[in-house]
Design a protein around this motif. Structure first.
Motif, PDB file in Angstrom:
ATOM      1  N   GLU A 226       0.785   3.261   7.146  1.00 20.79           N
ATOM      2  CA  GLU A 226       0.246   1.911   7.272  1.00 20.79           C
ATOM      3  C   GLU A 226      -0.009   1.416   5.770  1.00 20.79           C
ATOM      4  OE1 GLU A 226      -2.765   2.166  10.320  1.00 20.79           O
ATOM      5  OE2 GLU A 226      -1.465   1.806  11.800  1.00 20.79           O
ATOM      6  N   GLU A 227      -0.482   2.462   4.905  1.00 19.91           N
ATOM      7  CA  GLU A 227      -0.685   2.280   3.385  1.00 19.91           C
ATOM      8  C   GLU A 227       0.625   1.554   2.922  1.00 19.91           C
ATOM      9  OE1 GLU A 227      -1.899   4.654  -0.516  1.00 19.91           O
ATOM     10  OE2 GLU A 227      -3.226   4.871   1.264  1.00 19.91           O
ATOM     11  N   ALA A 228       1.623   2.327   3.278  1.00 23.93           N
ATOM     12  CA  ALA A 228       3.095   1.954   2.611  1.00 23.93           C
ATOM     13  C   ALA A 228       3.551   0.587   3.092  1.00 23.93           C
ATOM     14  CB  ALA A 228       4.082   3.010   3.046  1.00 23.93           C
ATOM     15  N   ALA A 230       1.205  -1.870   3.938  1.00 22.01           N
ATOM     16  CA  ALA A 230       0.444  -2.794   2.995  1.00 22.01           C
ATOM     17  C   ALA A 230       0.844  -2.872   1.940  1.00 22.01           C
ATOM     18  CB  ALA A 230      -1.015  -2.097   2.958  1.00 22.01           C
ATOM     19  N   ASP A 231       1.278  -2.089   1.054  1.00 20.91           N
ATOM     20  CA  ASP A 231       1.658  -2.327  -0.459  1.00 20.91           C
ATOM     21  C   ASP A 231       3.089  -2.881  -0.547  1.00 20.91           C
ATOM     22  OD1 ASP A 231       3.344   0.313  -0.150  1.00 20.91           O
ATOM     23  OD2 ASP A 231       1.721   1.264  -1.076  1.00 20.91           O
ATOM     24  N   GLY A 232       3.995  -2.763   0.546  1.00 21.64           N
ATOM     25  CA  GLY A 232       5.330  -3.289   0.674  1.00 21.64           C
ATOM     26  C   GLY A 232       6.310  -2.230   0.510  1.00 21.64           C
ATOM     27  N   ARG A 233       5.950  -1.138   0.711  1.00 20.77           N
ATOM     28  CA  ARG A 233       7.021   0.012   0.537  1.00 20.77           C
ATOM     29  C   ARG A 233       7.991  -0.010   1.966  1.00 20.77           C
ATOM     30  NH1 ARG A 233       4.477   4.856  -0.585  1.00 20.77           N
ATOM     31  NH2 ARG A 233       2.195   3.904   0.027  1.00 20.77           N
TER      32      ARG A 233
END
Length: 264
Positions: A226-228, A230-233
């Motif tokens: 989910e962090e990926a 959020a940062d577009g990865r």
């Protein structure tokens, strides 16, 4: 698999700087109860098998659950002897608060164990080496403190071996993110070489296929994914569809291989 969590690997990388050790402690508590962990722990206990008076050391003992269990088992079997748990001060404070003084809690780092040469009869580390900068240094220290003929056991997950269900391309992209949360995503398969280079005779290497229980999924898979997003990865819609696919009846969410390497 809908549960959400915090990326606990960030805490393990440097628990002294983390805002709180609580996520790591709760993560370790949930892992201790997993049937797959109990399976490899049985073999680990059989290999270490400390006799009365022998010293057992848990390198990277975390919140102390396993070290305390070893101390209790030794007392019940009338084979008392020192059990030492080594970790950073913040984790040791948690261990001491939960388990008292049945274990000697000793602050230190795996790269420089606070023990004399040839002073330990049985030493083990589990799920530690994949986080350190130089695993060879830690294994060399383990070999240094071990008495001649003493037992060594190392258990590590091999994140690169993780099997994830659902859409294959999305699973591959997710796996790349998850593997990036640890220092070495192939640690399990390197244990035998590390022990051999440190002068330890490898007597067994056993792989274990481990199911990923919901608390571990939340912290080790879902949170970094989910962090990926959020940062577009990673593409959010694609990942949402993938998570939904894994929730469907009969879906296979995932598993990972761990390796237990035993030496003398």
């Amino acid at each position: 698999m809908t549960e959400r969590g915090q990326d606990v690997h960030r805490v393990f990388h440097d628990v002294e700087r983390a805002a709180s050790a609580r996520p790591a402690v709760e993560f370790l508590r949930s892992v201790e109860a997993a049937p797959s962990v109990l399976a490899y722990r049985t073999q680990l206990a059989e290999h270490l098998a400390p006799a009365a008076g022998e010293t057992v050391v848990d390198v990277g003992c975390g919140a102390g659950h396993h070290a305390a269990a070893i101390a209790a088992a030794r007392a019940a079997a009338d084979a008392p002897g020192p059990v030492v748990g080594i970790d950073r001060p913040r984790m040791l404070a948690e261990a001491a608060a939960r388990h008292g003084d049945a274990v000697r809690w000793l602050p230190g780092a795996g790269e420089a164990l606070p023990l004399p040469d040839d002073s330990v009869d049985a030493v083990y580390a589990e799920r530690v080496l994949m986080y350190v900068d130089d695993a060879a240094d830690v294994v060399a220290e383990i070999a240094r403190v071990r008495r001649a003929g003493g037992r060594v056991a190392l258990f590590e997950l091999d994140y690169a071996s993780m099997v994830l269900g659902g859409d294959a391309k999305t699973a591959e992209a997710v796996l790349e993110v998850v593997c990036g949360t640890v220092r070495c995503d192939r640690m399990g398969r390197t244990l035998g070489r590390l022990l051999t280079e440190a002068g330890v005779l490898v007597v067994d290497q056993t792989p274990y296929a481990l199911a990923i229980p919901p608390p571990v999924w939340a912290s080790a898979v879902r949170a970094p994914v989910e962090e990926a997003v959020a940062d577009g990865r990673l593409d959010g819609e694609r990942v949402a569809d993938w998570f939904a696919e894994l929730e469907a009846p009969g879906a296979y969410p995932g598993s990972v291989t761990g390796v237990l390497a035993c030496g003398r």
